[in-house]
Design a protein around this motif. Structure first.
Motif, short mmCIF file in Angstrom:
data_model
loop_
_atom_site.label_atom_id
_atom_site.label_comp_id
_atom_site.label_asym_id
_atom_site.label_seq_id
_atom_site.Cartn_x
_atom_site.Cartn_y
_atom_site.Cartn_z
N PHE A 347 0.83 -1.20 0.00
CA PHE A 347 0.00 0.00 0.00
C PHE A 347 0.87 1.26 0.00
O PHE A 347 0.57 2.22 -0.72
N GLU A 348 1.95 1.25 0.77
CA GLU A 348 2.87 2.39 0.78
C GLU A 348 3.51 2.58 -0.60
O GLU A 348 3.68 3.70 -1.07
N SER A 349 3.86 1.46 -1.25
CA SER A 349 4.44 1.53 -2.61
C SER A 349 3.42 2.09 -3.59
O SER A 349 3.77 2.85 -4.50
N MET A 350 2.16 1.72 -3.40
CA MET A 350 1.09 2.22 -4.26
C MET A 350 1.00 3.74 -4.16
O MET A 350 0.93 4.45 -5.18
N LYS A 351 1.02 4.25 -2.93
CA LYS A 351 0.94 5.70 -2.74
C LYS A 351 2.14 6.40 -3.36
O LYS A 351 2.01 7.45 -3.99
N ALA A 352 3.32 5.77 -3.20
CA ALA A 352 4.55 6.36 -3.76
C ALA A 352 4.51 6.39 -5.29
O ALA A 352 5.10 7.27 -5.92
N SER A 353 3.77 5.44 -5.89
CA SER A 353 3.68 5.39 -7.36
C SER A 353 2.76 6.48 -7.92
O SER A 353 2.71 6.69 -9.13
N GLY A 354 1.99 7.12 -7.03
CA GLY A 354 1.06 8.16 -7.48
C GLY A 354 -0.32 7.65 -7.81
O GLY A 354 -1.19 8.43 -8.22
N THR A 355 -0.57 6.34 -7.64
CA THR A 355 -1.90 5.77 -7.90
C THR A 355 -2.82 6.08 -6.72
O THR A 355 -2.48 5.78 -5.57
N LYS A 356 -3.97 6.66 -7.01
CA LYS A 356 -4.89 7.03 -5.94
C LYS A 356 -5.73 5.81 -5.51
O LYS A 356 -6.32 5.15 -6.35
N PRO A 357 -5.76 5.51 -4.20
CA PRO A 357 -6.55 4.36 -3.73
C PRO A 357 -8.04 4.60 -3.95
O PRO A 357 -8.50 5.75 -3.98
N ASN A 358 -8.81 3.52 -4.12
CA ASN A 358 -10.27 3.61 -4.12
C ASN A 358 -10.81 2.90 -2.89
O ASN A 358 -10.05 2.43 -2.05
N TYR A 359 -12.12 2.80 -2.80
CA TYR A 359 -12.70 2.25 -1.56
C TYR A 359 -12.33 0.77 -1.39
O TYR A 359 -12.17 0.28 -0.26
N ILE A 360 -12.13 0.04 -2.50
CA ILE A 360 -11.74 -1.37 -2.42
C ILE A 360 -10.32 -1.50 -1.86
O ILE A 360 -10.03 -2.41 -1.08
N THR A 361 -9.44 -0.58 -2.26
CA THR A 361 -8.07 -0.58 -1.73
C THR A 361 -8.10 -0.47 -0.21
O THR A 361 -7.40 -1.23 0.49
N ILE A 362 -8.90 0.46 0.30
CA ILE A 362 -8.95 0.68 1.75
C ILE A 362 -9.57 -0.51 2.47
O ILE A 362 -9.17 -0.83 3.60
N VAL A 363 -10.53 -1.18 1.83
CA VAL A 363 -11.07 -2.41 2.42
C VAL A 363 -9.94 -3.42 2.61
O VAL A 363 -9.81 -4.05 3.66
N GLY A 364 -9.09 -3.57 1.57
CA GLY A 364 -7.95 -4.49 1.67
C GLY A 364 -6.98 -4.09 2.78
O GLY A 364 -6.49 -4.95 3.52
N VAL A 365 -6.73 -2.81 2.90
CA VAL A 365 -5.82 -2.31 3.95
C VAL A 365 -6.40 -2.60 5.33
O VAL A 365 -5.69 -3.09 6.23
N LEU A 366 -7.68 -2.30 5.53
CA LEU A 366 -8.32 -2.55 6.83
C LEU A 366 -8.42 -4.05 7.11
O LEU A 366 -8.32 -4.49 8.26
N PHE A 367 -8.62 -4.83 6.05
CA PHE A 367 -8.66 -6.29 6.16
C PHE A 367 -7.31 -6.79 6.69
O PHE A 367 -7.25 -7.68 7.56
N ALA A 368 -6.22 -6.22 6.16
CA ALA A 368 -4.88 -6.60 6.61
C ALA A 368 -4.71 -6.27 8.09
O ALA A 368 -4.18 -7.09 8.87
N CYS A 369 -5.15 -5.08 8.50
CA CYS A 369 -5.05 -4.69 9.91
C CYS A 369 -5.88 -5.61 10.79
O CYS A 369 -5.44 -6.03 11.88
N SER A 370 -7.09 -5.96 10.31
CA SER A 370 -7.99 -6.81 11.07
C SER A 370 -7.39 -8.19 11.30
O SER A 370 -7.41 -8.72 12.41
#
Length: 630
Positions: A347-370
């Motif tokens: 996810f950090e690499s994605m942000k560094a690449s300039g690609t803007k996350p969408n709501y599905i990206t954040i679901v995946g990030v929260l899923f990882a945290c969960s």
């Protein structure tokens, strides 16, 4: 007489101008205008057009068509309006062909009202005029207008063509409309056209009727790649994955080459069935489309969902182009397979690449945290998603946070967050809270959550069973009987545990209590030997994971033959050493089986991957990728 005098007065400047210009001058003006139009020099062409208009001159339709194409290529809406005004100036009426070009221009500009105005002004309309408008309304999801225009077209005696029907079919939302159109297609004798058949197959599949799609397909005398793509895609999108793969085999036997759309559907089918070996075969066909973004995204998804993270990483790292789907798929795949920290790094690499996350990206990030119990990280991403990325939390985001809070033992915070949801909690949200309550042993809150689930989803067999076990734990046998009576009255039966394993490109299914597998006797013997060895090193069945009103021996026997254990025994019998044993399960793995598989992986020195509806468990050397946090 007065009206005629008025008209002559209006025409006098034009007539005077014409008289002052010789035929040679007029030809020069027209030639100059034509040259600018074909050179696509929009400013000069428009100035020349004004000069023509001031002298009452009009060019031929082909030249105006070039000018309109120039306006379209420059997205020049204002200039397009000037051309339209010129064509209708002083009562002039453009030819039918040119009026159709104007309609098409407004459609391309997504100005359907203007397009319809030109359409209404036409004294004569042909099949192109009607089809352009019908297609425009279909593409803009205005199905009712498209159908109304089709009816008007038929009433005016204009016969629809294959493009008319294929356009309107794809926008249909009701099966009754599709049936009506299908009758019209047969009446017009267009049922054998490739585009019409493809549209029929697509719409039947979209509306959840793949068998009707197959009937249309099977009526064909000869096949076509477009129609093969449609039928395979139709079954894949309806999760009829086995049938989709059978059709793919038929397509190959018929001599057709698999195209991008077909291979995407095949990968989707392999993903749904967790068929890694077949997915790898499809990958071979994809090599010629080396850097195709859609296919590479489908490959990453397939490998992630088949639990083959090494292959997923290899495809992901080799991609020259990545979009938000690529990144989101990899993040979610890593999280579901238990590699939460790696998911957050991606996810950090994605942000560094300039690609803007969408709501599905954040679901995946929260899923990882969960799944990793990263409470502080989870709160940070959840609270900042709207501010940083403009993403408003929806049920999926709340569900991940409720799961995370519940597993961290913060049930009060989980309930508070649930009550603060901007959207109404659904059965899935309450089911998430119920799972957290079971982990924490809060039976009072679990009972409340279970009742909420049943209220929203009265046919959820799993929740009835959970509620029954809650009452059984508390020795509330009257309540247990009440729950089971409700289940019987509603015809609800607990879904039996079923596990699938792929061996030599064939799927073998095991169901608890089912004796139909040809090697079931040998499988049970192998499992018994394994359990006896494990008991020798300290394994004790955890009987609190089965129904509480069973007797002790029945509990142990039930656990002994859980479907995933049978699948494991079969895998140990048939798959060579060093081969990963991959099992797919329809129900969440229980605590006893989780302990069992950790011990088995160490005892047998085998890697085992289990995919259940919640996540993936990678068992190796006595450990699980979930870190016992699931």
């Amino acid at each position: 007489m007065k009206s005629l005098t008025t008209k002559l007065k209006l025409l006098r400047p034009v007539l005077t101008s014409l008289c002052s210009y010789s035929s040679t001058d007029q030809t020069l003006l027209l030639n100059e205008f034509t040259r600018f139009c074909y050179q696509r020099d929009l400013p000069k062409a428009l100035r020349a057009m004004d000069t023509l208009q001031s002298h009452g001159l009009w060019a031929d339709s082909a030249t105006y068509s070039e000018l309109i194409k120039c306006c379209m290529s420059h997205r020049a809406v204002h200039e397009g309006n000037l051309v339209r005004r010129h064509l209708y100036f002083n009562g002039h009426q453009p030819m039918l062909f040119l009026a159709n070009v104007l309609i098409n221009m407004y459609v391309k500009f997504n100005l359907l009202t203007d397009a319809h105005n030109v359409f209404d002004e036409m004294p004569l309309r042909n099949v192109v005029s009607w089809t352009t408008m019908i297609s425009a309304y279909s593409r803009s999801k205005q199905q009712q207008k498209a159908l109304e225009l089709l009816v008007s077209m038929l009433r005016e005696g204009v016969r629809p063509n294959v493009y008319t029907y294929s356009s309107v079919l794809r926008s249909c939302k009701e099966m009754s409309d599709v049936r009506m159109l299908h009758c019209g297609i047969i009446k017009e004798g267009l049922e054998s056209d490739v585009f019409v058949r493809s549209a029929l197959i697509d719409v039947f599949a979209k509306l959840g009727e793949p068998e009707d799609a197959l009937s249309v397909f099977d009526e064909m005398v000869t096949g076509d790649a477009i129609v093969w793509n449609s039928i395979i895609g139709g079954f894949a999108q309806n999760s009829k994955n086995d049938e989709a793969l059978k059709l793919f085999k038929r397509m190959k036997i018929a001599g057709f080459t698999a195209e991008q759309a077909t291979l995407t559907s095949v990968l989707r089918a392999c993903t749904g069935l967790t068929l890694l070996e077949l997915g790898m075969q499809a990958h071979v066909h994809i090599v010629k489309y080396d850097q195709d973004l859609i296919l590479n995204n489908a490959l990453v998804d397939m490998y992630c969902k088949c639990g083959s993270l090494e292959d997923a990483r290899r495809v992901f790292n080799g991609m020259k182009e990545r979009d938000v789907i690529t990144w989101s798929t990899m993040i979610s795949g890593l999280a579901q397979n238990g590699y939460s920290q790696e998911a957050l790094k991606v996810f950090e690499s994605m942000k560094a690449s300039g690609t803007k996350p969408n709501y599905i990206t954040i679901v995946g990030v929260l899923f990882a945290c969960s799944h990793a119990g990263l409470l502080e990280d989870g709160w940070y991403y959840f609270r900042s998603m709207k501010k940083l990325y403009g993403i408003v939390p929806v049920r999926e985001h709340y569900g991940c946070m409720i799961d995370l809070l519940g597993k961290a033992g913060k049930l009060e915070d989980a309930v508070k967050l649930l009550n603060e949801m901007e959207c109404e909690p659904d059965a899935v949200t309450w089911r998430t809270l119920l799972g957290a309550c079971r982990v924490q042993g809060n039976m009072v809150l679990a009972e409340y959550a279970a009742k909420k689930v049943i209220e929203l989803d009265p046919d959820d067999a799993g929740t009835y069973t959970v509620l029954s076990n809650i009452y059984a734990n508390s020795q509330k046998w009257d309540s247990v009987e009440e729950i089971r009576t409700r289940m019987r009255d509603r015809g609800i039966k607990k879904e039996p545990g079923c596990s699938w394993i792929e061996v030599n490109k064939k799927i073998h299914a095991f169901i608890i209590g089912d004796e139909s597998h040809p090697l079931i006797v040998e499988v049970k013997e192998k499992l018994k030997q394994l359990i006896d060895r494990m008991i020798g090193i300290g394994y004790v069945p955890e009987t609190n994971f089965v129904l509480q009103d069973l007797e002790g021996e029945q509990m142990e026997d039930s656990l002994r033959h859980h479907s995933e254990k049978l699948a494991l025994a079969f895998g140990l019998m048939t798959l060579p050493l060093g081969k990963v044993i991959r099992i797919r399960k329809n129900l969440r793995i229980c605590g006893d089986c989780h302990v069992f598989f950790k011990l088995a992986s160490k005892l047998e020195n085998r890697s085992v991957v289990i995919r259940d509806p919640i996540r993936y468990h990678h068992f190796e050397d006595g450990k699980c990728s979930c870190g016992d946090y699931w």
